[in-house]
Design a protein around this motif. Structure first.
Motif, PDB file in Angstrom:
ATOM      1  N   ASP A  24       0.811  -1.216   0.000  1.00  0.00           N
ATOM      2  CA  ASP A  24       0.000   0.000   0.000  1.00  0.00           C
ATOM      3  C   ASP A  24       0.842   1.264   0.000  1.00  0.00           C
ATOM      4  O   ASP A  24       0.399   2.302   0.454  1.00  0.00           O
ATOM      5  CB  ASP A  24      -0.938   0.010   1.205  1.00  0.00           C
ATOM      6  CG  ASP A  24      -0.217  -0.415   2.484  1.00  0.00           C
ATOM      7  OD1 ASP A  24       1.025  -0.369   2.493  1.00  0.00           O
ATOM      8  OD2 ASP A  24      -0.893  -0.789   3.442  1.00  0.00           O
ATOM      9  N   VAL A  25       2.058   1.177  -0.478  1.00  0.00           N
ATOM     10  CA  VAL A  25       2.899   2.362  -0.645  1.00  0.00           C
ATOM     11  C   VAL A  25       3.214   2.490  -2.115  1.00  0.00           C
ATOM     12  O   VAL A  25       3.688   1.553  -2.737  1.00  0.00           O
ATOM     13  CB  VAL A  25       4.209   2.241   0.170  1.00  0.00           C
ATOM     14  CG1 VAL A  25       5.129   3.403  -0.123  1.00  0.00           C
ATOM     15  CG2 VAL A  25       3.880   2.201   1.644  1.00  0.00           C
ATOM     16  N   ARG A1639      -0.656   9.562   1.227  1.00  0.00           N
ATOM     17  CA  ARG A1639       0.251   8.431   1.406  1.00  0.00           C
ATOM     18  C   ARG A1639       1.428   8.758   2.323  1.00  0.00           C
ATOM     19  O   ARG A1639       2.124   7.856   2.775  1.00  0.00           O
ATOM     20  CB  ARG A1639       0.802   7.977   0.047  1.00  0.00           C
ATOM     21  CG  ARG A1639      -0.259   7.503  -0.926  1.00  0.00           C
ATOM     22  CD  ARG A1639      -0.731   6.127  -0.566  1.00  0.00           C
ATOM     23  NE  ARG A1639      -1.637   5.573  -1.572  1.00  0.00           N
ATOM     24  CZ  ARG A1639      -2.098   4.337  -1.561  1.00  0.00           C
ATOM     25  NH1 ARG A1639      -1.750   3.536  -0.584  1.00  0.00           N
ATOM     26  NH2 ARG A1639      -2.906   3.898  -2.491  1.00  0.00           N
ATOM     27  N   THR A1640       1.679  10.018   2.549  1.00  0.00           N
ATOM     28  CA  THR A1640       2.839  10.413   3.362  1.00  0.00           C
ATOM     29  C   THR A1640       2.448  11.528   4.317  1.00  0.00           C
ATOM     30  O   THR A1640       1.475  12.247   4.103  1.00  0.00           O
ATOM     31  CB  THR A1640       3.997  10.907   2.476  1.00  0.00           C
ATOM     32  OG1 THR A1640       3.550  12.010   1.672  1.00  0.00           O
ATOM     33  CG2 THR A1640       4.511   9.806   1.566  1.00  0.00           C
ATOM     34  N   LYS A1660      -3.583   4.889   3.535  1.00  0.00           N
ATOM     35  CA  LYS A1660      -3.856   6.321   3.455  1.00  0.00           C
ATOM     36  C   LYS A1660      -4.063   6.899   4.840  1.00  0.00           C
ATOM     37  O   LYS A1660      -4.667   6.265   5.711  1.00  0.00           O
ATOM     38  CB  LYS A1660      -5.099   6.592   2.593  1.00  0.00           C
ATOM     39  CG  LYS A1660      -4.894   6.352   1.108  1.00  0.00           C
ATOM     40  CD  LYS A1660      -6.124   6.766   0.332  1.00  0.00           C
ATOM     41  CE  LYS A1660      -5.910   6.591  -1.158  1.00  0.00           C
ATOM     42  NZ  LYS A1660      -7.108   7.025  -1.940  1.00  0.00           N
TER      43      LYS A1660
END
Length: 1775
Positions: A24-25, A1639-1640, A1660
């Motif tokens: 999921d990254v 995402r970050t 997320k």
């Protein structure tokens, strides 16, 4: 970076598979313009036309050998030349003081090995005493010139010429002319005949100087002197001699070969000269060591004038040869019999300085001149393979049939690969090289009818092709270039590369043919399971041709290839003796050699015994040393390859000291990827046993304790045909040329003292004795006596280089250490160092990741079975998606996953400490506690299958030769998805027909039942159809599959049908009315029923052995521990055992139990236990004694279980020590012996519907109702580790945080609950159930300033209060006291909730009446709640008044004030009709004292114009902001008269308006300061953030203002944040927020808009809050996790102290019983369980009730009658 999710989700299959929290990254998408720009360099658009043409032909094929962009290995090897001991001081100084510095410079700046070779050092007698050994010196000089990529020659020229050279070889014509001249002159030539023998085995013939015998030792020196005199005389007198003999000294010959004979350019690039003149040497000729510096005449005391003249000429010649910058001329004086210490020290120092600077200059020059094309990794890789192919196939003899087979394959339309297999040494690599060169030549000459590209790989030839990932990476890049695809789209992970490669070769997107040749598949490492060949498809495009070779000794790999390829497998035969002879003749002729008749007979005799190509090569290597005068004994070559190799080893051991040979070859063989010459000499120099044996046998004891260069050099020269030089990890390394050589060398030299060999090498790469470290040793007794040493113990520097993880400022990583050290520490069994220095060392892991992939790093961890190592390995595997994008994410990933294990494992604790200390460099955060999925717990991982595709998916788990596999196949699809469950790796899809999937027990075959008519069998490892059987139409049921057979019955038809899977044929089709069938474990019997009869038949002859009778019709049959015994469950739910006596054809039937709810039986792996699964009870039967051992009915107290739930699955661990079962949402594990519960596990509130166990791996797989698979590791049941640290079932929607109380309160988007979490540990402390209705959900949570109270705000699905849909701001609010998790106040239809700064008071603004058409009719109640005193009351809020913005409570001078901006309305009405005549609105500041212990005052409505001057009449209050000193900023909007009221939202202030503000004292009701212009026109006041100490203000558009002046500071543009996520931190110096893609987490410095760093989220991020300490950041995630982080910016020395004081680093959690912890954890999910239970009950009630059938009533009556006979359960324990 490819998005892994896109690879795993296949639209055609409709069956996505996604591992939660891992895949999921993703990397950011790039624009098409950016892609095109990046592709230019990958398409070599920057090269000129000639360079591009070379590269294009290298990649596509058609390259000419002379154009290969090859370069020498990265080594600078300098030969030191002097006339003997005259320059011993200078040479020692260079080796001790300068050589380490030059070596470090070359390594740090260019990654180049540097070595000085002094063949005289440590062996002073070598130059003059043994001409045979001098040959090794000349050969070493040639070797240095060939291999060195920089300077290769350093000459020390003094006043000594040295002894004349006695030639070892003389041309026969010259020798005979000399001999003739001597005889004519009357000289005696007996000495020539004694020492020289004619060798006819070379062309032209030569005379060789023979080896001296022991009897020659006394006269050896005299004989050699006389030989020199004779040869000099004969040469002078002969006129036809082609070369002068003995006219030069060895020293001059070396000078000639090393520099004089070279071109001027090469001399200037490669040679350095130091010339010395001793001024007073003539005055010191009588000194005892004068002969070391000049040549003395035989009479002594005088110089040899002839040699003096020659050295003077040579000095002048040398002086002219090189440029002035490469030469240093010095004058010095002797002091007594040695150099003057004072002057010589300066002189030697000058030499050292010049040597360092000159070597550095020349190396830099050569690096700059090197072929720039070779810097490209793909070009470099291809060049090496083509270079190997060109060198390997000549001469090529025979094999015409094989070449024709390859040609036929290339011309055919086949869609499968072509396989060549054969034993090691049968010439597979040579054949591939020949085929590659033939195709390449045809492409070059345009001899082909279609465009053809050729791709060639020799696995094992380079380090980039030994592992599947880099092999596929380079292959895919080459194929992408050939086919025109974007090279930047080539992925980097093995899984993605595998799919990409398969797609490439199956599509065939090329307007011609691509030939891919891959040699030696058996050399692939096990990393990524590449050796299983799942990357090689069985079907390829017709224009793609793949030719591979494999060693037939690798049976497993050959079997895989046989399964993939139907016909294209050819076994390579050995040579015939005649082909061996022809090959040998070709080799002899090419090298201008021959053998005599008797020798040839011996060769023929050996070929009659062994005729492999390898044997031919080895025979040539041996006979190339034969002389025509050698007496070749019978069977000298042996009768096999092994015999010949062992004889070579024996001869080497006889020639050299056995101990030296064993050590040198032992180290060379034991090394993982070979050793460079420098590494080997360094390692040998650390072996004190070896050094002592050398020094004892040597003539001197050097003060530098290193092995003399001559030992390895001479040994290497003798073994040259048997060694190969390959580039590994950037340097040239030596290893065995042939696999069989390596195997025999390992058996011979690594059998004893193995640990010590590996340990010494490990010491070298660790750097234990590097640099100035002095290694202790013991002097040998012999040398102590000889040199009169007193102390036995000594220590000495070994001049071994340091071994850091990276070199120099350029951070060139130490690839050799990183690749070799783990292997060596494992082999030497130094496991503690393996963990501390390597596998649990952050710097090592981070460095290895910089030069390698995550999977290759993980491969190092798999070399050792250790629980601590396994945890780190699994953490790396889980972090793969993040680390692949950003290597700097390593520290955060490891810390966030391994923190639960910090107190159990010391090395993990140290690893986390190292991650923390490096955090500031890599990330702005550290994890306060576990934030990612953690390894080591019972749950290994979760994955989603189906993803709500709303279609039936046929799913199964089975054990195959490759591991435990999960297969999933939608009923409508032809595609079977396969995954390896132990690690989640995806296997290639298998295309199968639509039908039921039935794998065999061993997993070798997958059977598909097609249309209830066919059985199609496919091989599981490749998907190739094995066979097909048609059995006739009829619905199939009760299918049983063993390894060899499949048996099933057909509904309402005759049966059963038994099929032989291997032979794909029907063994027998019976004609009984059958309901159940079974196959015994040993596949000896098949049993089935015919009504009540149980028939036993023998397989495969299908002979009836016995017939038994059950009490009723059997519905299930199972064979148990005895092959002739089975258990039967009848349709009346009776379980009974039947024992067959096949000899006497009798049986015995015994009833065991009766349970009307019995569903199925599950047999243990030992077949000694049987579980009868009966709804809410599990009966465990001992099949040995046929008794019920126990029954499991109740779960441990405290576990909520829906009363209607039943057991959905059960099974055993592989060793039968545990019983596992699923019920409701739980996985329960019992001890099979004690029947005590071990664990009660749950991760998701979703019923478990299926359970899968394995008979080989201690894992359990559960399938949930929500299509989630969970893989459980039963080996980790003793660990209380949360896998994913999920707090919520859904996405986290809201977070409240209090540093003072150490609480986090959060809510998700799916449940009506809020979670209370510990801020310091991240542990869920309680669940606050807002309501019991599953349709409700909490939308927001708020916490009081002191953290003692909180409010959950929810939207209710059903309510008697005002409709939430009509007025959106209204919620159902509950106030909680967090300490007791109890409700304090419940407000229905609440609009606002606000706490006082002291948290003593809270105000709830509820809406009592709402009019959507006229806001003036709205009625609000303001409840003032005092939670501590319960003194609650209601404020009188004026009618016709509406809130503009949320109110505030301000504390000033001991009083609390309720403050709000409101819009009021005044109306005039008709006194008679009460009809409204007019109205006007005003905006006022509402103010009322709400202090509990003070008398209540009337509210005050303040007008802006009455508080401050210089404001317009149309200026109105907009918002209020509490600020410092307990004041408020009352912000007003300019040029507005009335605010708009939106029906469902209330008053909406204008979005863009000019604003002003006043600093207002609520207690004195006075304006303290007026700010005419406040912030920006677009700034939303309700979204403003003010830093903790009132330094900065941040608005909604990321504009930053100074608080003191309210002036604009900066616009944040460096990062785009998700709406509403940006928060000020560290007093406004930084902004922390969620990136737009969610995402970050990004951190931006406000002073200069610099992005400081980021952190991957995995999945997320949904919301973010900064705690009161301004440093702790809490992030809510889409998957329900809450990440607690600390911002570690603006720290200096206190950083370490701050991190170490985190509770997760120093507070060891209390160790409770695991089952107690399970129950405590499960209690937190009780509200979810209750709602699930209610949903299930509702669904159950909705089903239509049907009356019991006749069958059910009949079954009940039967059971009732039998109950009196079957009551034997009174002694059964209940659990």
């Amino acid at each position: 970076m490819q998005r892994r999710t896109s690879l795993l989700v296949d639209q055609e299959s409709g069956c996505p598979f996604r591992i939660r929290h891992l895949d999921d990254v993703i990397d950011n998408d790039r624009t098409d313009l950016q892609r095109k720009e990046q592709e230019k360099s990958l398409r070599y658009a920057h090269l000129n036309k000639d360079q591009f043409d070379v590269v294009d032909k290298l990649i596509r094929g058609g390259i000419r050998p002379e154009l290969l962009p090859c370069q020498k290995p990265k080594v600078v090897r300098m030969f030191m030349c002097s006339s003997g001991p005259d320059f011993e001081s200078e040479r020692n100084y260079l080796i001790e003081n300068v050589y380490p510095l030059v070596r470090q410079y070359c390594r740090d700046n260019h990654g180049v090995d540097f070595q000085l070779v002094d063949m005289y050092w440590g062996h002073s007698g070598l130059p003059s005493t043994d001409p045979h050994k001098m040959a090794a010196v000349y050969e070493e000089l040639r070797h240095c010139q060939d291999i060195s990529m920089g300077p290769n020659f350093i000459a020390f020229v003094g006043q000594k010429y040295g002894p004349y050279h006695l030639p070892q070889t003389i041309l026969a014509s010259d020798f005979e002319e000399i001999k003739k001249a001597l005889q004519e002159n009357g000289n005696d030539v007996i000495l020539l005949d004694k020492w020289y023998q004619k060798n006819l085995n070379v062309t032209p013939n030569v005379y060789l100087l023979r080896q001296p015998d022991p009897k020659d030792e006394l006269d050896l020196e005299e004989d050699y002197s006389a030989l020199i005199q004779l040869l000099q005389t004969g040469t002078t007198r002969s006129k036809n001699v082609t070369s002068m003999q003995c006219s030069n000294s060895d020293f001059e010959n070396l000078i000639q070969a090393g520099m004089v004979n070279l071109s001027r350019e090469k001399r200037d690039d490669n040679c350095i000269v130091y010339m010395r003149n001793i001024k007073n040497i003539d005055d010191r000729l009588s000194a005892k060591n004068a002969g070391n510096f000049v040549d003395l005449a035989d009479c002594g005391g005088k110089r040899d004038q002839e040699k003096t003249n020659k050295i003077n000429v040579l000095r002048k010649l040398v002086e002219k040869c090189v440029s002035p910058s490469n030469i240093v001329e010095s004058e010095i004086e002797l002091n007594g019999c040695s150099l003057d210490e004072q002057k010589s020290g300066e002189y030697i120092s000058n030499i050292g300085s010049h040597f360092y600077s000159t070597v550095v200059r020349l190396v830099n020059k050569q690096i700059d001149k090197s072929n720039k094309l070779c810097k490209d990794p793909l070009i470099q890789e291809l060049s090496r393979h083509w270079e190997y192919a060109i060198q390997s196939y000549s001469p090529f003899i025979g094999r015409e049939e094989l070449l024709n087979s390859i040609k036929g394959y290339l011309l055919s339309d086949t869609d499968q690969p072509f396989v060549l297999c054969g034993l090691s040494g049968t010439g597979k690599s040579t054949l591939i090289a020949k085929a590659a060169n033939d195709i390449n030549e045809a492409v070059t000459n345009s001899d082909l009818s279609m465009p053809t590209a050729v791709v060639v790989r020799f696995i094992g030839e380079t380090g980039q092709c030994e592992v599947a990932q880099p092999l596929l990476f380079n292959l895919c890049h080459q194929l992408a270039f050939i086919t025109g695809r974007y090279r930047q789209d080539v992925p980097s992970t093995y899984l993605a590369l595998k799919n990409y490669f398969i797609d490439l070769v199956q599509r065939g997107e090329y307007g011609g043919m691509i030939v891919i040749l891959v040699d030696a598949l058996d050399k692939l490492s096990t990393t990524d399971n590449g050796h299983k060949l799942d990357w090689l498809p069985s079907r390829i495009a017709s224009n793609i041709k793949i030719i591979v070779t494999v060693d037939s000794e690798n049976g497993e790999m050959l079997t895989r290839l046989e399964n993939k390829v139907d016909e294209g497998i050819i076994n390579m035969p050995d040579f015939s003796p005649n082909e061996c002879e022809n090959t040998l003749k070709a080799l002899i002729n090419d090298n201008k050699q021959t053998v005599n008749y008797n020798q040839w007979k011996q060769i023929q005799l050996s070929f009659n015994s062994c005729s492999t190509p390898l044997f031919s090569q080895l025979v040539y290597a041996d006979i190339s040393q034969w002389k025509s005068f050698d007496n070749i004994t019978k069977n000298v070559l042996g009768h096999s390859t092994d015999a010949l190799i062992n004889r070579k080893f024996e001869s080497i051991e006889q020639k050299y000291d056995t101990n030296i040979v064993h050590k040198v070859l032992g180290y060379l063989t034991a090394a993982k990827n070979g050793l460079s010459e420098l590494e080997l000499e360094d390692i040998l120099s650390l072996d004190d046993k070896l050094l002592n044996s050398i020094f004892v046998s040597n003539s001197e004891y050097p003060h530098i304790r290193r092995i003399p260069h001559t030992y390895w050099s001479r040994l290497r020269q003798d073994l040259q045909p048997y060694l190969c030089c390959k580039e590994r990890d950037g340097i040239a390394t030596y290893s065995w040329k042939y696999k069989r050589l390596a195997q025999l060398a390992e058996a011979r030299y690594c059998k004893y003292d193995t640990e010590n060999i590996y340990s010494n090498m490990a010491d070298y790469y660790i750097g234990k004795w590097s640099g100035t470290q002095r290694k202790p040793f013991k002097h040998p007794s012999i040398l102590m006596a000889k040199y009169k040493l007193v102390e036995r113990d000594g220590e000495c520097c070994r001049f071994v280089p340091t071994q850091p993880l990276s070199f120099g400022e350029n951070m060139a990583y130490n690839s050799r250490k990183l690749s070799q050290l783990p292997f060596l520490l494992v082999k030497s069994k130094r496991f503690d160092e393996l963990k501390s220095a390597v596998l649990c060392n952050y710097d090592w892991i981070a460095s290895k990741l910089r030069i390698s992939t995550v999977q290759r790093v993980i491969a190092d961890f798999e070399m050792c079975e250790d629980r601590e190592i396994k945890l780190v390995r699994d953490a790396l595997r889980m972090s793969k998606s993040a680390i692949s994008i950003n290597r700097d994410a390593l520290g955060m990933e490891l810390t966030g996953r391994l923190l639960p294990h910090i107190y159990k494992y010391s090395n993990i604790k140290e690893l986390i400490r190292q991650c923390d200390l490096d955090a500031q460099r890599c990330s702005p955060f550290v994890a306060n506690c576990q934030i990612y999925s953690a390894p080591g717990g019972p749950l290994q991982y979760e994955c989603n299958v189906g993803n709500n595709t709303n279609c039936q998916i046929d799913i199964d788990v089975f054990t195959s030769p490759d591991g435990i596999l999960l297969v999933a196949k939608p009923t409508y699809s032809n595609r079977l998805r396969v995954w390896e469950l132990t690690n989640g790796d995806e296997r290639p899809d298998i295309m199968l027909p639509v039908g039921d999937v039935r794998p065999t027990k061993d997993g070798r075959y997958i059977n598909i039942l097609v249309n209830d008519r066919f059985v199609k069998t496919y091989r599981s490892n490749c998907g190739v159809l094995h066979g097909e059987v048609e059995f006739g139409q009829g619905k199939v049921s009760n299918v049983k599959v063993s390894n060899k057979y499949i048996a099933f019955i057909q509904y309402k038809g005759a049966g059963p049908c038994v099929i032989d899977i291997e032979r794909s044929e029907i063994l027998h089709k019976f004609k009984y009315h059958t309901h159940a069938v079974a196959i015994s474990e040993d596949e000896k019997y098949v049993a089935f029923n015919a009504e009540r009869n149980i028939l036993l038949y023998e397989l495969p002859v299908m002979q009836r052995k016995c017939v038994a009778t059950a009490s009723d019709v059997a519905h299930e049959i199972l064979f148990v521990n005895d092959a002739s015994k089975c258990y039967v469950m009848t349709k009346t739910k009776i379980v009974e055992s039947i024992s067959f006596d096949v000899v006497n054809r009798k049986f015995q039937c015994k009833g065991i139990l009766t349970d009307m709810n019995a569903k199925k039986c599950v047999l243990s792996n030992s077949r000694n236990l049987l579980i009868v699964q009966c709804g809410k009870v599990l009966h465990v039967i001992d099949t040995v004694i046929d008794k019920v051992r126990t029954r499991f009915q109740k779960l441990p107290p405290g576990v909520f279980v829906d009363s209607s739930s039943t057991f959905s699955g059960s099974g055993f661990s592989p060793d039968d020590s545990m019983i596992v079962a699923t019920r409701y949402t739980y996985l329960i594990v019992w001890d099979a012996e004690t029947c005590a519960p071990i664990r009660v596990l749950q991760t998701a509130v979703s019923p478990m519907v299926r359970l899968f166990t394995s008979d080989s791996i201690n894992k359990v797989v559960t399938l949930l109702e929500n299509e989630t698979f969970q893989v459980w590791d039963l080996d980790n049941l003793d660990r209380d580790t949360e896998h994913s640290a999920e707090v919520h079932q859904g996405a986290v929607q809201s977070i409240g945080v209090s540093s003072a109380a150490d609480y986090i309160m959060s809510s998700d988007d799916k449940t009506p609950d809020a979670k209370l979490v510990s801020l310091s540990t991240g542990v869920v402390m309680d669940t606050l159930q807002h309501s019991e209705h599953s349709g409700d959900h909490v939308t927001e949570v708020l916490m009081s300033p002191n953290g003692m109270y909180a409010v959950s705000r929810a939207k209710l699905e059903q309510t008697d209060a005002l409709s939430y849909s009509s007025f959106e701001p209204l919620t159902d609010d509950v106030m909680w006291e967090l300490e007791t998790a109890s409700k304090v106040f419940h407000a229905i239809s609440n609009r606002y909730i606000v706490f006082s700064p002291s948290s003593e008071t809270a105000a709830f603004v509820t809406c009592a009446f709402y009019n959507s058409c006229d806001w003036t009719e709205n009625i609000y109640n303001v409840f003032i709640v005092n939670p501590e005193t319960a003194a609650n009351y209601t404020l009188d809020f004026p009618y016709s008044t509406e809130f503009v913005v949320p109110p505030k409570i301000v504390h000033k001078n001991g009083s609390d004030y309720f403050v709000a901006v409101v819009q009021t309305c005044r109306k005039t009405t008709d006194t008679i009709t009460t009809k409204e005549l007019s109205r006007w609105t005003e905006v006022r500041l509402f103010l009322q004292n709400i202090t509990t212990n003070q008398s209540q005052t009337d509210p005050v409505l303040l007008r802006l114009q009455n508080l401050v001057e210089n404001v317009e009449d149309n200026d109105e209050f907009l918002d209020i902001i509490p600020v410092s000193d307990d004041n408020i900023l009352a912000v007003y909007a300019k040029d507005v008269h009335v605010y708009e009221f939106v029906t469902d939202k209330g008053i909406v202030p204008p979005k863009c308006t000019r604003k002003g503000a006043i600093l207002f004292d609520v207690d004195g009701q006075t304006a303290l300061k007026h700010i005419p212009l406040f912030l920006d026109i677009k700034s939303k006041v309700n979204d403003l953030q003010i830093s903790r100490q009132y330094c900065h203000i941040l608005d909604n558009d990321l504009r930053v203002f100074k608080y003191e002046t309210f002036s604009f500071l900066i616009q944040i543009r460096s990062c785009k944040f998700a709406p509403g996520s940006a928060k000020l931190a560290l007093n406004g110096r930084y902004i922390v927020g969620i990136a737009e893609i969610q995402r970050t987490i990004e951190v931006v410095r406000t002073s200069d808009d610099t992005n400081i760093g980021s952190m991957f989220v995995h999945g997320k991020a949904t919301c973010l809050q900064v705690a009161d300490d301004d440093r702790t950041v809490i992030v809510g995630c889409e998957d329900g996790r809450i990440m607690i982080l600390s911002l570690i910016l603006d720290f200096a020395d206190p950083l370490r102290e701050y991190i170490e004081n985190m509770p997760s680093r120093y507070e060891e959690p209390v160790q409770d019983n695991l089952i107690i912890k399970d129950l405590r954890r499960l209690s937190l999910s009780t509200p979810d369980q209750q709602r699930l239970s209610a949903r299930l009950r509702k669904a159950s009630i909705a089903e239509e009730r049907r009356p019991p059938s006749y069958t059910t009533l009949h079954r009940a009556v039967t059971i009732s009658r039998m109950s009196s006979r079957e009551r034997n359960h009174s002694n059964c324990a209940q659990q």
